[in-house]
Motif scaffolding. Structure first.
Motif, short mmCIF file in Angstrom:
data_model
loop_
_atom_site.label_atom_id
_atom_site.label_comp_id
_atom_site.label_asym_id
_atom_site.label_seq_id
_atom_site.Cartn_x
_atom_site.Cartn_y
_atom_site.Cartn_z
N LEU A 227 0.83 -1.11 0.11
CA LEU A 227 0.19 0.18 0.03
C LEU A 227 0.86 1.28 -0.17
CD1 LEU A 227 -2.84 1.26 0.15
CD2 LEU A 227 -2.43 1.15 2.57
N ALA A 228 0.81 2.12 -1.05
CA ALA A 228 1.32 3.31 -1.08
C ALA A 228 0.86 4.21 -0.19
CB ALA A 228 1.39 3.94 -2.63
N MET A 229 1.49 4.43 1.22
CA MET A 229 1.15 5.39 2.12
C MET A 229 2.26 5.60 3.21
SD MET A 229 -1.95 4.54 4.65
CE MET A 229 -2.76 5.53 5.67
N GLU A 411 7.13 9.25 0.40
CA GLU A 411 7.31 7.84 0.91
C GLU A 411 6.50 7.01 0.39
OE1 GLU A 411 9.37 6.83 3.13
OE2 GLU A 411 10.27 8.58 3.90
N ALA A 412 5.33 7.29 -0.16
CA ALA A 412 4.39 6.66 -0.82
C ALA A 412 5.20 6.25 -2.20
CB ALA A 412 2.94 7.09 -0.94
N VAL A 446 0.52 8.40 -10.29
CA VAL A 446 1.81 8.05 -10.13
C VAL A 446 2.03 6.51 -10.53
CG1 VAL A 446 3.82 7.77 -8.65
CG2 VAL A 446 2.40 9.69 -8.39
N ALA A 447 1.23 5.60 -10.02
CA ALA A 447 1.49 4.19 -10.46
C ALA A 447 1.23 4.04 -11.93
CB ALA A 447 0.32 3.37 -9.71
N GLU A 448 0.40 5.01 -12.50
CA GLU A 448 0.22 4.58 -13.93
C GLU A 448 1.41 5.13 -14.93
OE1 GLU A 448 -1.66 3.69 -17.44
OE2 GLU A 448 -2.18 3.36 -15.39
#
Length: 490
Positions: A227-229, A411-412, A446-448
């Motif tokens: 999890l991006a967090m 951080e994410a 960002v993930a895309e």
């Protein structure tokens, strides 16, 4: 008196119609005769041989409850006697992969069990039982499955079948069967279900009827590790979930229902749905996804909630869009136009037969008397606009933990880079850090950008990071222009 003169044809037609009606009635009686005779035979047998018969219907006595004993009997008989029953029905589990066998209509199955207690001292020996008592003989019981068609004129319009099991046994063994054998059936059924358990994703059925929930196998790959967090925030949530899952005795001691509310809020694409999947995987809970717009009234909402199980997460996503539950009530009263608009929408909703779930009904489900029906449940609301929600809906004690899922921070980003590119350090990381501090972009965007265009390429990491830097620079320029334009206008 009726004059039959010159009316021979009419009298003949009348007699013919009467004869036909009598024949139809006789045929109906003859068709029902086997069922009537069978019931009489069963009653005579029960009386003559001093047999007791327990009926286990599919629907419980209470309107809002299923009969758990029925589902336990179905599971027990299908698993224990599939190799002995002469007539079975074959179906599949919710995944469609495994075959599930159940007893067919009017099929009889005889079971035997050894009692482990004396009738007079059942309570004392129940806790100490380690095996069958010496000298006890096996007790025979007979199961029979029934499925009857309901007439069209019946009040049960939502279901045209009445399903139930009958359990028959000698009257002398009533205490053993009632107190011990049925308990054995329930325990065996629970063990079978736990052994074959697959986490489920439920949603409320649209058609009504006995089956309030439809289900599919829940297989979501998300976890807190991916999890991006922010790591500290993530760890705080994991600690809170673990404390809740082990808090049954504590909640009972302080006099609160064993439940906890989570409010997940933030812009679209920040990972609210992913967070729910992480919570379910972390606790190994089922998920009940409630579509409020498909619920007709508060009574139906209560029935749905009562028929959820423990170890579950009850989710209402985008609650600000589900119903007219948002907005401070005080402000709504002050503004006449808003009030008129709401009244107009409510009238249109009533005419269309749309949902009539109210804010008070939803609050009662979260924090009222009905919230204590069941335990070990998380209640999760998600929203993109937390400011639109009524304060009474999200106050502490109802939504105990408020989790803001904001724009992507560095951080994410590092978590995403490790997930997508398998890199933990790169020369471009410092540039990404600077840009993320200046722009607002969701983790999904960002993930895309980090998604490799060619999974076989050896320089995927550098190419994807360069694409991300370029996208962030473009977005930064656009946001600066928009901000300058807004300042100029104001």
């Amino acid at each position: 008196m009726f004059n039959f003169r010159n009316s021979g044809g009419f009298a003949s037609a009348t007699l013919t119609a009467m004869n036909t009606m009598i024949m139809f009635n006789l045929m109906g009686v003859v068709n029902q005769l086997p069922a009537v005779l069978f019931r009489l035979f069963r009653r005579a047998k029960l009386w003559w041989f001093r047999e007791v018969q327990i009926t286990i219907p599919e629907q419980g006595r209470e309107w809002h409850m299923y009969n758990r004993v029925f589902s336990a009997a179905e599971c027990y008989l299908g698993a224990m006697f599939s190799d002995r029953a002469l007539r079975m029905k074959a179906g599949t589990d919710p995944t469609g992969r495994s075959i599930v066998l159940t007893v067919d209509d009017a099929e009889e199955i005889t079971d035997e069990f050894l009692p482990v207690m004396d009738v007079c001292c059942y309570k004392e020996k129940k806790e100490k039982r380690a095996g069958p008592a010496k000298g006890n003989k096996a007790i025979k019981v007979t199961w029979r499955y029934h499925c009857q068609q309901i007439e069209k004129g019946s009040a049960r319009l939502w279901n045209n079948e009445k399903k139930y099991y009958t359990l028959t046994f000698d009257a002398r063994h009533r205490p053993e069967v009632v107190n011990e054998y049925l308990e054995h059936v329930m325990e065996t059924s629970n063990a079978i279900e736990m052994r074959n358990r697959q986490r489920k994703l439920y949603t409320n059925s649209m058609g009504g009827g006995d089956r309030l929930w439809t289900q599919v196998e829940f297989k979501h790959p998300a976890s807190f590790a991916t999890l991006a967090m922010d790591p500290k925030k993530k760890q705080a949530i994991m600690d809170d979930l673990e404390t809740f899952s082990k808090g049954q005795d504590y909640y009972a001691k302080i006099g609160k229902a064993w439940k906890r509310g989570y409010l997940l809020y933030g812009p679209p694409g920040t990972g609210k749905s992913t967070m729910i999947a992480c919570m379910a995987n972390f606790l190994d809970y089922d998920v009940y996804d409630i579509e409020l717009t498909a619920i007709r009234h508060n009574t139906e909402l209560r029935r749905l909630i009562v028929n959820t199980t423990g170890k579950s997460i009850i989710v209402i996503e985008d609650i600000d869009c589900s119903l007219q539950l948002s907005g401070a009530r005080g402000e709504a009263r002050k503004e006449k136009k808003v009030k008129e608009s709401k009244e107009k929408k409510a009238k249109e909703s009533k005419e269309k037969g749309e949902s009539k779930v109210t804010l008070s009904g939803l609050l009662n489900f979260i924090d009222g008397l009905w919230s204590a029906c069941g335990g070990e449940r998380l209640i999760v609301f998600t929203t993109n606009h937390v400011e639109k929600l009524d304060p009474a809906l999200i106050r502490r004690g109802r939504m105990d933990m408020h989790v803001e899922l904001g724009h992507c921070e560095f951080e994410a980003f590092k978590v995403l880079a490790k997930n997508y590119l398998e890199v933990e350090a790169h020369p471009l990381f410092e540039k990404v850090r600077e840009l993320l501090a200046a722009v607002k972009i969701s983790p999904a965007d960002v993930a895309e950008q980090l998604m490799p265009k060619n999974i076989r390429a050896h320089d995927n990491a550098t190419r994807c990071l360069e694409d991300l830097v370029h996208a962030l620079q473009t977005l930064n320029s656009k946001q600066l222009k928009d901000e300058l334009k807004n300042n100029t206008v104001s």
